[in-house]
Write a protein that holds these residues in place. Structure first.
Motif, PDB file in Angstrom:
ATOM      1  N   THR A  66     -12.453  -2.678  15.575  1.00 25.14           N
ATOM      2  CA  THR A  66     -11.218  -3.287  15.966  1.00 25.14           C
ATOM      3  C   THR A  66     -10.964  -4.179  14.782  1.00 25.14           C
ATOM      4  O   THR A  66     -11.608  -4.332  13.918  1.00 25.14           O
ATOM      5  N   GLY A  67      -9.883  -5.184  15.063  1.00 23.82           N
ATOM      6  CA  GLY A  67      -9.786  -6.569  14.064  1.00 23.82           C
ATOM      7  C   GLY A  67      -9.852  -7.677  14.883  1.00 23.82           C
ATOM      8  O   GLY A  67      -9.555  -7.937  16.046  1.00 23.82           O
ATOM      9  N   ASP A  68      -9.484  -8.785  14.090  1.00 20.30           N
ATOM     10  CA  ASP A  68      -9.208 -10.192  14.646  1.00 20.30           C
ATOM     11  C   ASP A  68     -10.055 -10.722  15.826  1.00 20.30           C
ATOM     12  O   ASP A  68      -9.828 -11.260  16.507  1.00 20.30           O
ATOM     13  N   VAL A  69     -11.597 -10.360  15.385  1.00 21.89           N
ATOM     14  CA  VAL A  69     -12.669 -10.881  16.542  1.00 21.89           C
ATOM     15  C   VAL A  69     -12.800 -12.188  16.189  1.00 21.89           C
ATOM     16  O   VAL A  69     -13.193 -12.439  15.260  1.00 21.89           O
ATOM     17  N   LYS A  70     -12.877 -13.198  17.303  1.00 18.67           N
ATOM     18  CA  LYS A  70     -13.328 -14.397  16.944  1.00 18.67           C
ATOM     19  C   LYS A  70     -14.853 -14.633  17.232  1.00 18.67           C
ATOM     20  O   LYS A  70     -15.230 -13.837  17.883  1.00 18.67           O
ATOM     21  N   TYR A  71     -15.329 -15.911  16.562  1.00 20.16           N
ATOM     22  CA  TYR A  71     -16.799 -16.120  16.679  1.00 20.16           C
ATOM     23  C   TYR A  71     -17.237 -15.870  18.144  1.00 20.16           C
ATOM     24  O   TYR A  71     -18.330 -15.050  18.409  1.00 20.16           O
ATOM     25  N   HIS A  72     -16.589 -16.475  18.997  1.00 19.37           N
ATOM     26  CA  HIS A  72     -17.257 -16.216  20.553  1.00 19.37           C
ATOM     27  C   HIS A  72     -17.139 -14.998  21.155  1.00 19.37           C
ATOM     28  O   HIS A  72     -17.869 -14.587  22.082  1.00 19.37           O
TER      29      HIS A  72
END
Length: 373
Positions: free
Chosen positions: A312-318
């Motif tokens: 997928t895309g736009d995955v945040k650090y946490h």
């Protein structure tokens, strides 16, 4: 010549607006619905530069994935890029149409194209939507002298043609049960059976079919036109059942299991990406879940589906911690995961309108993210 309204009908038949998420704003963003189309420019995002390209290439319609108007506008002064885009479009009679999460949530849309690029087979919806189906119940005379079988079949054929009676890969689905109906026609009525102001009881067939809610108006219209009764009795019940063909993300199978490093190399080659952000994972990859755009919200569904990798895309650090070592979470970028949406639009418009007008894919770069590798 086809009009902007014709284009909207075609795209909404493939990706009904009813299937967009509650926060979304898909559909015609600006422009005259009655305007004849001179050409269509397709882009993931519509910017002032894309509008300028449309004018330069003889197009008066821009079809994009992301809506230009996503949040309510209080003024239109050109203070930001959204306002500048709309002003440029309005001044030059360019219509803008967006198909966003409704195109994400249908088969043949954004995620099917992504699955095709990755070579996935046996795909199914990762998170099917609920609340998109209804059950229609109606009653048809069941008397031998009325050729009841033909009456019931006539009504059912009309309902099927209007979009009812489809369950997954099965068409013509219905349930029938016999019973007794009672009614007393009013003094000014013209009943198909019985007489005004005379109580009537007769055998009837109860017919039940499923229908997608976005086809409700067409199905009810078909019911009234095909039914023999002057006043058609029916019940329409909204269901919480999930729709197997509507929903977010897909999960499918690679032709053969791959080592994680080889799979990441496949992502780079097939999706034309220089970088894949990912969690550590050492097991072979065979079952792959995907979601174009910002899809971290489906990570739990990907784990539950038994995926070895989730792309997928736009995955945040946490959010990366949510992989819990149970799969390889791969972030290929928002634009990169949706860039082939232009091909979806091109295929739909070319199939629907042929060579009536030019269907062009924008050359203007709109990805706001660049990479130094």
């Amino acid at each position: 010549m086809p009009t902007v309204q014709d284009l909207a009908r075609l795209l909404e038949a493939a990706a009904p607006l009813a299937y967009q998420e509650s926060y979304d704003n898909a559909g015609l963003q600006c422009g005259d619905p009655t305007a004849e189309i001179t050409g269509v420019l397709i882009a993931l995002d519509c910017t002032p530069a894309v509008v300028a390209e449309a004018l330069r290439r003889g197009c008066n319609v821009v079809v994009c994935h992301h809506p230009v108007i996503f949040r309510p506008l209080k003024r239109l002064t050109g203070a930001n890029e959204v306002e500048q885009t709309l002003i440029a479009a309005l001044k030059n009679d360019v219509a803008i149409y967006a198909a966003h999460t409704n195109l994400d949530n249908v088969r043949g849309g954004v995620n099917d194209k992504l699955a095709q690029k990755l070579g996935l087979t046996k795909t199914r919806v990762l998170a099917p939507q609920s609340g998109t189906l209804a059950r229609l119940i109606t009653y048809v005379p069941h008397r031998p002298e009325d050729q009841q079988t033909d009456l019931a079949n006539r009504v059912l054929r009309a309902l099927y043609a209007a979009g009812a009676g489809q369950i997954g890969q099965y068409a013509g689905c219905s349930f029938q049960v016999a019973g007794t109906g009672t009614f007393t026609p009013g003094p000014d009525s013209a009943p198909h059976i019985g007489a005004p102001q005379q109580a009537t009881a007769l055998p009837e067939l109860r017919l039940e079919v499923l229908l997608p809610l976005h086809r409700q108006a067409a199905v009810l219209r078909a019911l009234r036109e095909a039914h023999p009764y002057e006043e058609v009795a029916y019940e329409l019940i909204k269901l919480e059942n999930t729709h197997p063909e509507v929903g977010a993300g897909l999960v499918g199978e690679l032709p053969a299991a791959m080592e994680p490093a080889a799979f990441r190399a496949l992502l780079k080659a097939r999706l034309l990406v220089p970088v894949v952000r990912h969690t550590p994972y050492e097991k072979p990859i065979r079952t792959v879940a995907i979601c174009g755009g910002a899809g971290a919200f489906l990570l739990g569904a990907a784990r539950a589906a038994g995926a070895d990798a989730y792309v997928t895309g736009d995955v945040k650090y946490h959010e990366f911690f949510g992989a819990e070592g149970r799969l390889m979470l791969c972030d290929v970028g928002h634009f990169e995961s949706e860039q082939f949406t232009s091909e979806v639009f091109s295929d739909l418009l070319t199939a629907g309108f042929g060579r009536t007008f030019a269907v062009l894919i924008a050359e203007t770069p709109t990805n706001p993210v660049q990479y130094d590798c």
